[in-house]
Design an enzyme around this catalytic site. Sequence first.
Site, PDB file in Angstrom:
ATOM      1  N   TYR A  61      27.567 -28.764  46.916  1.00  0.00           N
ATOM      2  CA  TYR A  61      26.686 -29.935  46.930  1.00  0.00           C
ATOM      3  C   TYR A  61      27.399 -31.252  47.216  1.00  0.00           C
ATOM      4  O   TYR A  61      26.744 -32.292  47.333  1.00  0.00           O
ATOM      5  CB  TYR A  61      25.930 -30.031  45.595  1.00  0.00           C
ATOM      6  N   HIS A 106      16.912 -30.327  50.946  1.00  0.00           N
ATOM      7  CA  HIS A 106      17.973 -29.627  50.220  1.00  0.00           C
ATOM      8  C   HIS A 106      19.318 -30.117  50.738  1.00  0.00           C
ATOM      9  O   HIS A 106      19.501 -30.244  51.954  1.00  0.00           O
ATOM     10  CB  HIS A 106      17.874 -28.112  50.421  1.00  0.00           C
TER      11      HIS A 106
HETATM   12  C1  DQA Z   1      19.112 -27.197  46.324  1.00  0.00           C
HETATM   13  C2  DQA Z   1      19.139 -25.715  46.732  1.00  0.00           C
HETATM   14  C3  DQA Z   1      18.520 -24.847  45.660  1.00  0.00           C
HETATM   15  O1  DQA Z   1      18.585 -23.475  46.044  1.00  0.00           O
HETATM   16  C4  DQA Z   1      19.269 -25.012  44.347  1.00  0.00           C
HETATM   17  O2  DQA Z   1      18.632 -24.273  43.320  1.00  0.00           O
HETATM   18  C5  DQA Z   1      19.460 -26.425  43.956  1.00  0.00           C
HETATM   19  C6  DQA Z   1      19.761 -27.421  44.976  1.00  0.00           C
HETATM   20  C7  DQA Z   1      19.858 -28.081  47.337  1.00  0.00           C
HETATM   21  O3  DQA Z   1      19.658 -29.295  47.299  1.00  0.00           O
HETATM   22  O4  DQA Z   1      20.653 -27.592  48.148  1.00  0.00           O
HETATM   23  O5  DQA Z   1      19.478 -26.746  42.770  1.00  0.00           O
HETATM   24  O6  DQA Z   1      17.767 -27.621  46.297  1.00  0.00           O
END
Ligand code: DQA
Length: 149
Positions: free
Chosen positions: A24, A100
């Site tokens: 992330y 995402h």
């Molecule tokens: C997310 C992707 C999701 O699969 C995950 O559960 C998240 C973050 C992303 O921003 O990449 O918590 O939404």
Amino acid sequence: MPARVAILNGPNLNLLGEREPEVYGRTTLAQIESACRALADREGLDLTFAQTNSEGGLIDLVQDARAADGIVINPAGYTHTSVALRDALAACSCPVIELHLSNPAAREEFRHSSFTAPVVTGIIAGFGADGYTMALRALLGLINTRQEG
Ligand code: DQA
């Protein structure tokens, strides 16, 4: 009147910067909010930015934003689990962009299915923290097109 836009964030996104940084990134949610606020100020948008860890809380935020001109939502884990969140988004008549940081389609199998994807206007995924300002720009384009039409 300035266009009203809500950026809504689901569970664990309050931990951005320290949570799985290899997936992330190192940008915090507060830094993302600042970048979004700077863009919103430049574009004259009235921006609400919120995060909650609870499913009901996220649904309440979506319901509160139904009267806005557009929504950007990162539903995080609820993307893959929540019929109730999908129903709340389906009740919105304004454009909704799902966002995402990572690209869930390139990750574990359980992230490949999304309850929310079929009821949103469009999806931005895989661009890290930059995705937020990309989503805001995309939303602005949709709002302007609607106003012209
Ligand atoms: C997310 C992707 C999701 O699969 C995950 O559960 C998240 C973050 C992303 O921003 O990449 O918590 O939404």
